[in-house]
Enzyme design. Structure first.
Site, PDB file in Angstrom:
ATOM      1  N   PRO A 102     -59.751  15.583  27.642  1.00 32.26           N
ATOM      2  CA  PRO A 102     -59.440  14.165  27.865  1.00 32.26           C
ATOM      3  C   PRO A 102     -59.587  13.348  26.582  1.00 32.26           C
ATOM      4  O   PRO A 102     -60.492  13.609  25.783  1.00 32.26           O
ATOM      5  CB  PRO A 102     -60.452  13.721  28.922  1.00 32.26           C
ATOM      6  CG  PRO A 102     -61.425  14.823  29.077  1.00 32.26           C
ATOM      7  CD  PRO A 102     -60.878  16.062  28.446  1.00 32.26           C
ATOM      8  N   GLY A 106     -65.247  11.118  23.982  1.00 39.25           N
ATOM      9  CA  GLY A 106     -66.426  11.680  23.314  1.00 39.25           C
ATOM     10  C   GLY A 106     -66.455  13.190  23.274  1.00 39.25           C
ATOM     11  O   GLY A 106     -67.471  13.779  22.923  1.00 39.25           O
ATOM     12  N   LEU A 107     -65.322  13.831  23.623  1.00 37.39           N
ATOM     13  CA  LEU A 107     -65.299  15.301  23.634  1.00 37.39           C
ATOM     14  C   LEU A 107     -64.544  15.879  22.433  1.00 37.39           C
ATOM     15  O   LEU A 107     -64.251  17.073  22.391  1.00 37.39           O
ATOM     16  CB  LEU A 107     -64.700  15.816  24.946  1.00 37.39           C
ATOM     17  CG  LEU A 107     -65.503  15.497  26.206  1.00 37.39           C
ATOM     18  CD1 LEU A 107     -64.798  16.015  27.451  1.00 37.39           C
ATOM     19  CD2 LEU A 107     -66.913  16.097  26.130  1.00 37.39           C
ATOM     20  N   GLY A 108     -64.195  15.020  21.499  1.00 41.06           N
ATOM     21  CA  GLY A 108     -63.586  15.517  20.259  1.00 41.06           C
ATOM     22  C   GLY A 108     -62.111  15.854  20.385  1.00 41.06           C
ATOM     23  O   GLY A 108     -61.594  16.674  19.611  1.00 41.06           O
ATOM     24  N   SER A 109     -61.433  15.220  21.326  1.00 39.25           N
ATOM     25  CA  SER A 109     -60.021  15.525  21.553  1.00 39.25           C
ATOM     26  C   SER A 109     -59.184  15.401  20.276  1.00 39.25           C
ATOM     27  O   SER A 109     -58.403  16.308  19.941  1.00 39.25           O
ATOM     28  CB  SER A 109     -59.509  14.585  22.655  1.00 39.25           C
ATOM     29  OG  SER A 109     -58.186  14.249  22.452  1.00 39.25           O
ATOM     30  N   ALA A 111     -60.028  15.505  17.029  1.00 38.97           N
ATOM     31  CA  ALA A 111     -60.327  16.539  16.027  1.00 38.97           C
ATOM     32  C   ALA A 111     -59.834  17.909  16.495  1.00 38.97           C
ATOM     33  O   ALA A 111     -59.350  18.711  15.693  1.00 38.97           O
ATOM     34  CB  ALA A 111     -61.824  16.584  15.755  1.00 38.97           C
ATOM     35  N   ALA A 112     -59.914  18.169  17.804  1.00 38.56           N
ATOM     36  CA  ALA A 112     -59.491  19.477  18.321  1.00 38.56           C
ATOM     37  C   ALA A 112     -57.979  19.648  18.203  1.00 38.56           C
ATOM     38  O   ALA A 112     -57.484  20.706  17.792  1.00 38.56           O
ATOM     39  CB  ALA A 112     -59.935  19.637  19.772  1.00 38.56           C
ATOM     40  N   ASP A 153     -67.997  15.943  14.201  1.00 39.38           N
ATOM     41  CA  ASP A 153     -66.961  16.380  15.143  1.00 39.38           C
ATOM     42  C   ASP A 153     -66.100  17.485  14.531  1.00 39.38           C
ATOM     43  O   ASP A 153     -65.910  18.552  15.128  1.00 39.38           O
ATOM     44  CB  ASP A 153     -66.044  15.210  15.520  1.00 39.38           C
ATOM     45  CG  ASP A 153     -66.611  14.371  16.643  1.00 39.38           C
ATOM     46  OD1 ASP A 153     -67.837  14.403  16.842  1.00 39.38           O
ATOM     47  OD2 ASP A 153     -65.826  13.679  17.319  1.00 39.38           O
TER      48      ASP A 153
HETATM   49  O1  PMV Z   1     -65.914  11.150  18.580  1.00 36.66           O
HETATM   50  P1  PMV Z   1     -67.103  10.893  19.465  1.00 36.66           P
HETATM   51  O2  PMV Z   1     -66.918   9.799  20.420  1.00 36.66           O
HETATM   52  O3  PMV Z   1     -67.655  12.151  20.022  1.00 36.66           O
HETATM   53  O4  PMV Z   1     -68.292  10.312  18.524  1.00 36.66           O
HETATM   54  C1  PMV Z   1     -68.641  10.922  17.353  1.00 36.66           C
HETATM   55  C2  PMV Z   1     -70.085  10.755  17.091  1.00 36.66           C
HETATM   56  C3  PMV Z   1     -70.520   9.480  16.368  1.00 36.66           C
HETATM   57  O5  PMV Z   1     -71.834   9.795  15.895  1.00 36.66           O
HETATM   58  C4  PMV Z   1     -70.598   8.317  17.319  1.00 36.66           C
HETATM   59  C5  PMV Z   1     -69.635   9.114  15.200  1.00 36.66           C
HETATM   60  C6  PMV Z   1     -69.686  10.083  14.037  1.00 36.66           C
HETATM   61  O6  PMV Z   1     -68.813   9.970  13.172  1.00 36.66           O
HETATM   62  O7  PMV Z   1     -70.598  10.902  13.948  1.00 36.66           O
END
Ligand code: PMV
Length: 326
Positions: A102, A106-109, A111-112, A153
């Site tokens: 999703p 916050g699950l790294g979509s 970057a993945a 991430d």
């Molecule tokens: O991308 P997210 O929502 O999983 O957040 C990354 C983690 C943070 O610490 C909030 C940002 C970062 O760059 O480390």
């Protein structure tokens, strides 16, 4: 003859230390290998150029290698960075992207999907990027999402291993001492990491000493969490998750829904629970044993979770003892 080529990448969760990690404190993250993004490169007729087909958004994006970059879509920038790193012109091909992860949760979509794309494209071009070069490319892309990414991430996703991470330091793999059964509860509310990171920045600028004190206790907490994870001490890990959630709430990145889901998990017998990632929506995580798992899952759904995913981090005998997917 060139044939289609496929690569993929996993989602991730942050177990401890998000947000503070942007300021140089340690954090711990782990891949969610059952949840993946995939890229397939399909050869096209000469003259077609390079295109990215984002199936989940019904988008077809041309990759113009000459364009400036700043305002472009992150996926186009990923492709352009791969071509620049390999110093090759764009092939005539379409990169098909599909993701189970999703978005904005916050699950790294982001970057993945970029990692899968860069893996597939570089392999298709006959020069698969090695992990550190791939990590550098995805870190550049992360900067488009918010300006000061810590790099956690991209690191956990590219290496697909649990990591103890400190910004600009060599990556430290972390050993898992006992199976960690984790439920991931989705608030159903998307949230941009940038908004939450900006809010923490505003708080830091307003009350630097107060927030720094919080970061200092998060540093100690993450170091204790690392030992607890390596020793397989589930009770202690859970307690530290609870404490870390309280820190994050003080950093203003929790939400009513996140707090409700965290509380529901604890009441149903979880070892502990916290938000994971940027917060203000997105997902929370909770550590459970096999007995309580169905009860906690039911409690999360009853408390309004849009869905609950389960993942297990399996014990590792030595760090980096399994290979990332390429
Ligand atoms: O991308 P997210 O929502 O999983 O957040 C990354 C983690 C943070 O610490 C909030 C940002 C970062 O760059 O480390």
């Amino acid at each position: 003859m060139i044939t289609a080529l496929t690569a993929d990448a996993s989602a991730k969760i942050i177990l401890f230390g998000e947000h503070a990690v942007v300021y140089g404190t340690p954090a711990i993250a782990a891949p969610v290998s059952s949840l993946r993004a995939a890229a397939q490169v399909q050869p096209e007729a000469p003259g077609t150029g390079l295109r990215i087909a984002v199936h989940d958004l019904a988008q077809l994006l041309p990759v113009d290698p000459g364009s400036s970059g700043q305002l472009d879509n992150a996926l186009v920038v990923t492709a352009r960075l791969v071509l620049a790193a390999l110093d090759v012109p764009p092939p005539d091909a379409t990169i098909h992207l599909r993701s189970q992860i999703p978005m904005a949760s916050g699950l790294g979509s982001g970057a993945a999907v970029s990692t899968a794309l860069a893996r597939a494209l570089s392999a298709y071009l006959g020069q698969p990027l090695e992990l550190s070069a791939l990590n550098a490319v995805i870190f550049e892309v992360e900067k488009l999402h918010h300006h000061t990414p810590s790099g956690i991430d991209n690191t956990v996703i590219v290496y697909e291993q649990p990591v103890y991470y400190v910004r600009s330091q060599p990556i430290e793999p972390i050993r898992i001492g006992a199976p960690l059964h984790i439920l991931i509860g989705d608030t159903g509310t998307g949230a941009l990491t940038k908004t939450a990171v900006d809010a923490v920045r505003a708080l830091y600028n307003h009350d630097t000493a107060g927030v720094q004190t919080l970061f200092d206790s998060i540093t100690t907490l993450v170091m204790r969490a690392r030992s607890a994870i390596e020793e397989g001490d589930l009770t202690r890990i859970g307690r530290l998750m609870d404490e870390n959630h309280a820190h994050l709430a003080r950093l203003t990145v929790s939400s009513h829904t996140l707090d409700r889901l965290v509380e529901a998990a604890r009441m149903a017998g979880a070892f502990g629970a916290k938000l994971s990632g940027g917060g203000r929506g997105g997902n929370m995580i909770t550590l459970v044993d096999e007995f309580h798992r169905p009860k906690v899952e039911a409690a999360l759904l009853a408390a309004g979770a849009a869905r609950v995913l389960a993942t297990t981090l399996h014990p590792t005998s030595s760090p980096f003892d399994s290979q990332p997917h390429i």
